[in-house]
Design an enzyme around this catalytic site. Structure first.
Site, mmCIF file in Angstrom:
data_model
loop_
_atom_site.group_PDB
_atom_site.id
_atom_site.type_symbol
_atom_site.label_atom_id
_atom_site.label_comp_id
_atom_site.label_asym_id
_atom_site.label_seq_id
_atom_site.Cartn_x
_atom_site.Cartn_y
_atom_site.Cartn_z
ATOM 1 N N TRP A 366 108.584 32.276 10.998
ATOM 2 C CA TRP A 366 108.535 31.290 9.913
ATOM 3 C C TRP A 366 109.818 31.333 9.093
ATOM 4 C CZ3 TRP A 366 104.219 33.492 11.963
ATOM 5 C CH2 TRP A 366 103.141 32.650 12.254
ATOM 6 N N CYS A 402 101.748 27.816 13.718
ATOM 7 C CA CYS A 402 100.306 27.696 13.920
ATOM 8 C C CYS A 402 99.912 26.719 15.024
ATOM 9 C CB CYS A 402 99.615 27.317 12.614
ATOM 10 S SG CYS A 402 99.955 25.639 12.025
ATOM 11 N N HIS A 461 97.248 23.536 8.428
ATOM 12 C CA HIS A 461 97.089 24.705 9.299
ATOM 13 C C HIS A 461 96.252 24.278 10.492
ATOM 14 C CE1 HIS A 461 96.806 28.655 10.854
ATOM 15 N NE2 HIS A 461 95.552 28.853 10.512
ATOM 16 N N ASP A 484 91.004 31.373 15.601
ATOM 17 C CA ASP A 484 92.364 31.181 15.077
ATOM 18 C C ASP A 484 93.253 32.332 15.521
ATOM 19 O OD1 ASP A 484 94.619 30.531 13.670
ATOM 20 O OD2 ASP A 484 93.645 30.402 11.710
ATOM 21 N N ASN A 524 87.454 25.401 1.368
ATOM 22 C CA ASN A 524 86.615 25.003 0.234
ATOM 23 C C ASN A 524 86.742 25.904 -0.981
ATOM 24 O OD1 ASN A 524 84.906 23.160 -0.958
ATOM 25 N ND2 ASN A 524 83.030 24.087 -0.178
ATOM 26 N N ASP A 526 88.112 26.939 -4.680
ATOM 27 C CA ASP A 526 88.598 26.257 -5.880
ATOM 28 C C ASP A 526 89.999 26.766 -6.204
ATOM 29 O OD1 ASP A 526 86.284 24.843 -6.145
ATOM 30 O OD2 ASP A 526 85.446 26.081 -7.750
ATOM 31 N N GLU A 573 82.671 16.477 -1.658
ATOM 32 C CA GLU A 573 83.245 17.165 -2.813
ATOM 33 C C GLU A 573 82.493 16.797 -4.095
ATOM 34 O OE1 GLU A 573 85.349 19.436 -2.815
ATOM 35 O OE2 GLU A 573 86.825 19.216 -1.199
ATOM 36 N N GLU A 578 77.579 20.971 -2.268
ATOM 37 C CA GLU A 578 78.899 21.595 -2.142
ATOM 38 C C GLU A 578 79.112 22.655 -3.205
ATOM 39 O OE1 GLU A 578 83.242 21.987 -3.041
ATOM 40 O OE2 GLU A 578 81.768 20.907 -4.259
ATOM 41 N N TYR A 647 105.782 24.795 5.617
ATOM 42 C CA TYR A 647 104.484 24.126 5.697
ATOM 43 C C TYR A 647 103.333 25.079 5.420
ATOM 44 C CZ TYR A 647 103.008 26.152 10.143
ATOM 45 O OH TYR A 647 102.598 27.027 11.114
#
Length: 815
Positions: A366, A402, A461, A484, A524, A526, A573, A578, A647
């Protein structure tokens, strides 16, 4: 005698006796716990001493194509041998051991002799020592019916693999022809297959001959007999370990037993999404074609408001790719007995595709320098990567980010038979402290505290989803699983991630394995802003609840369209469902999530971009929108800062920074134009032209803190690919590839990569320098070899300008 195409054994006849070319060598006795008593009734043929199952063994596989089978002879000893023949099953061997009063053939070093022991019998010693050798049942040749256009490969959906192996999917039958030295006698003769894995700590499987095949068992039956030739149907276990196996045919007759090893590695067993008993079963044929059989895909990148797409060649059927995938599996830290479980296999592959702790396939990079390797944006497919790794005996390939990790992971898992797709998450959080929040720290002057802000938000990603059941989890968590291979954080001591049930992420069930908290934070969490107080502590001043995990995307089934799958990862959202999922997940975080008490938060801030956004080489124009929702006048003092970033969300440098004072009338909405000039960013760009605009502010007199971030990219030009004339198999086709440099800079050492259209390797075309704002045209010639709809991919490798690529759909006509 000769062996049919699928067997490498070199056999011939001498004086009517089947022998190996090198009789000084002996073939080891088969290691097998399953033997079957000979009988003259079909009922006894069905009898088993135990069910044939796979067994783990630490004993190395000593068989090979040159090891000859023992040749039965008769050796008289003291006493006489009776005419009767009885077999006794012994543990660990399929051989027969003679007992008192009976003679049985027992292979020994150099030969397999019929050696009677002491006892009496009515037959004379000379008579018993000279039986007619033509009654011995031997194998003369084996045809595994492994041609690509044959029924085995077609019925198993493996006819696309460019391999001369017999490639089958577990849980269904395949057929083979066996030529014998004489006609098979169903009442007194018997056959058995022995399958041996080629991995040292591998598997040995006994496949008995039966009258009726049962589901989900290793068995075979004779389905056709033509004189000395028999066609057998072999049933495979739906939970068999995948991998390469060697087949040995074992013949039993009253006069002896022989082993006939076929060529090593001739059988390859894969997962089977078409078999209902396989954990990777997918009941939709269109999805099977997309997620297993499709070798071309789309990978998305950019930002949620500027989604770019590139075509990726998974190349899972190309020559040597299957061999490369199995080579990679053998380098894992998992015994082959565990290769039956897609949960374990996918987790292992997520570790092996990166090289961080096990010298896996790809080395990440990277930085700004890719010397000694390939720029990640220049790759357009997995084939060259996997073949390079395989042919170098496991030397990591340079370099990856990625989407390259995800592309290669999809190739490996599709090749092995696990339905897999690439998925892109925009505004993807990287939670470094397991807080399940994305934390941003500012000082008392509202400036970002860069050395305190460890969490980052990647513009995008890319990871994978694989389809499988999860018997290791409560009911309801099977289906798509996140896998992943990008090395972000270690999991159980190794850089890997998943398989993570997507449904668990959606419900905030972060206590379920594997790596669910990390994936939840990516989609998800915050985003919480913390301000430093005079005493050095931090207080929470603002929360953004709907910025992380945007427009999660994958290629649609059967088309080139983008499919939004955000709803699979989280409820709408701000909905009650949620918020409950977020609160449920936060209980498992490393620190409690604190939400500030309600205040007069009556001013909102938003950054807006028109259309598809700015192009590289031009000015970037955005707007800052402030809304005063109160009936009173408000004033705000704001600080904006634009940073060049990778990125991944890692910041490089500040490009521009300034303060703005704004007066807002009651209920007023004010739009403030914001422009970043080309000359201001031209010398600071990194890969993919990513920029981040951060705006923070304070509203007077309510002391409300305003904070928001907006990531955007500078769009790059496409390579335009135009075929000149019709594409016909065997006829030369000229293709024009056009590129225009959008920058007022010279592009140095430009290299173009071209693949697809049936080519087995990437064509690299050096172009040298491209002058500023100049147009380059390449005229490349190809000779298509396969008819039908094909794709031609092209990408550009250039240090200064990345993520430049293009593709063309070309229909190739038959001759």
């Amino acid at each position: 005698m000769s062996c049919i195409s699928s067997c490498d054994c070199k056999c011939h006849e001498e004086g009517g006796v089947a022998t190996r070319l090198n009789n000084s060598q002996t073939f080891p006795e088969p290691i097998n716990t399953h033997t079957h008593t000979h009988s003259r009734t079909q009922q006894t043929l069905r009898q088993r001493h135990s069910l044939p199952v796979e067994m783990s063994s630490s004993e190395p596989n000593t068989r090979g194509p040159s090891a000859p089978a023992a040749v039965p002879t008769t050796t008289p000893t003291s006493g006489s041998a009776s005419a009767s023949s009885t077999r006794t099953s012994t543990s660990g061997s399929a051989s027969s051991t003679p007992t008192s009063g009976s003679a049985s053939s027992t292979p020994t070093s150099g030969s397999a002799s019929s050696t009677p022991t002491s006892g009496s019998g009515s037959a004379s010693a000379s008579a018993s020592a000279s039986p007619a050798l033509d009654t011995l049942l031997t194998v003369r040749s084996v045809d595994l019916l492994k041609s690509r256009d044959g029924p085995n490969r077609r019925e198993h959906h493996t006819d696309s693999y460019l391999s001369d192996k017999l490639i089958v999917r577990r849980g269904q039958t395949f057929q083979m022809w066996i030529e014998l030295s004489r006609p098979f006698k169903r009442g007194s003769d018997n056959l058995q297959l022995q399958l041996s894995s080629v991995v040292t700590t591998g598997i040995r499987i006994s496949v008995p001959l039966v009258d009726v095949l049962e589901d989900n068992a290793w068995e075979m039956k004779i389905v056709e007999q033509k004189d000395k030739r028999i066609r057998v149907s072999v049933n495979t276990l739906s939970s068999a370990s995948i991998g390469r196996y060697m087949i040995t045919v074992v013949t039993f007759s009253p006069k002896g037993k022989l082993l006939f090893p076929c060529a090593p590695n001739d059988l390859c067993v894969l997962f089977n999404p078409w078999c209902e008993d396989d954990p990777v079963y997918l009941d939709n044929e269109a999805e099977r074609k997309e997620y297993v059989l499709n070798s071309m895909g789309r990978i998305y990148y950019g930002t949620e408001q500027q989604i770019g797409a590139r075509t990726w060649n998974y190349a899972q059927f190309e020559q040597d790719v299957l061999e490369a995938c199995l080579f990679l599996m053998a380098r894992g830290r998992v015994a082959m007995t565990e290769w039956r479980d897609p949960v374990i296999v996918s987790r292992m592959i997520s570790a092996l595709v990166n090289s961080n702790d096990d010298r896996g396939v790809l080395m990440g990079n990277w930085s700004d320098s890719y010397e000694g390797g390939t720029t990640p944006t220049a790759w357009s497919g997995s084939g060259d990567i996997l073949k390079q790794y395989y042919k170098s005996s496991g030397k990591p390939v340079k370099f990856a980010q990625c989407w390259v990790y995800a592309g290669v992971t999809a190739s490996v898992l599709r090749c092995l038979g696990i339905p897999t797709r690439c998925v892109t998450n925009f505004s993807s959080a990287h939670d470094t402290d397991l807080s399940l929040t994305t934390d941003i720290y500012i000082d008392d002057k509202l400036e970002l505290i860069k050395d305190k802000t460890d969490d980052s938000v990647w513009n995008f990603h890319v990871w994978n989803e694989s389809w499988m059941t999860r018997p290791d989890l409560p009911v309801g968590y099977g289906g798509w699983q996140v896998v992943d291979a990008t090395p972000q954080e270690p999991s159980q001591g190794s850089y890997r991630c998943g398989p993570t049930p997507v449904s668990a992420v959606r419900n905030g069930q972060v206590d379920l394995k594997f790596d669910t908290p990390f994936v939840f934070a990516e989609v998800n969490s915050d985003r919480i802003y913390w301000q430093k107080k005079p005493d050095g502590s931090f207080s929470q001043v603002s929360v953004e609840k709907n910025t992380i995990g945007q427009r999660i995307s994958t290629k649609a089934v059967g088309s080139e369209e983008r499919m939004d799958i955000t709803h699979l990862y989280k409820y709408p959202e701000g909905s009650e469902e949620e918020r409950i999922a977020v609160e449920r997940a936060s209980r498992f975080g490393s620190k409690p999530t604190l939400y500030p008490s309600a205040t007069d938060n009556d001013v909102s801030i938003e950054i807006v971009m028109e259309g598809a956004g700015p192009r590289i080489g031009g000015d970037a124009k955005l707007s800052i929108v402030l809304k005063n929702k109160s009936s009173k006048q408000r004033t705000a003092s704001m600080l904006y800062e634009v940073l060049v970033m990778y990125y991944t969300g890692v910041l490089k440098t500040t490009v521009k920074k300034d303060r703005i004072n704004v007066d807002l009338k009651p209920l007023e909405t004010k739009t403030i134009p914001w422009t970043l000039l080309y000359k201001e960013y031209m010398n600071h760009l990194v890969d993919q032209g990513a920029l981040m605009l951060t705006v923070t502010g304070r509203v007077n007199p309510t002391k409300q803190i305003l904070a928001t971030q907006f990531n955007f990219r500078l769009r790059t030009p496409d390579l335009i690919i135009t075929p000149l004339g019709d594409a016909v198999v065997g006829k030369e086709l000229t293709v024009k590839i056009t590129f225009q440099n959008p920058l007022s800079h010279v592009l140095r050492n430009v290299l173009f990569h071209i693949e697809g259209l049936g080519m087995q390797s990437v064509r690299k075309v050096p172009n040298g320098d491209v002058e500023k704002l100049a147009t380059v045209t390449l005229m490349e010639k190809f000779v298509p070899t396969v008819s039908g709809s094909q794709k031609l991919l092209a990408s550009m490798d250039c240090r200064l300008l990345t993520q430049v690529h293009g593709f063309a759909d070309i229909v190739v006509k038959a001759k």
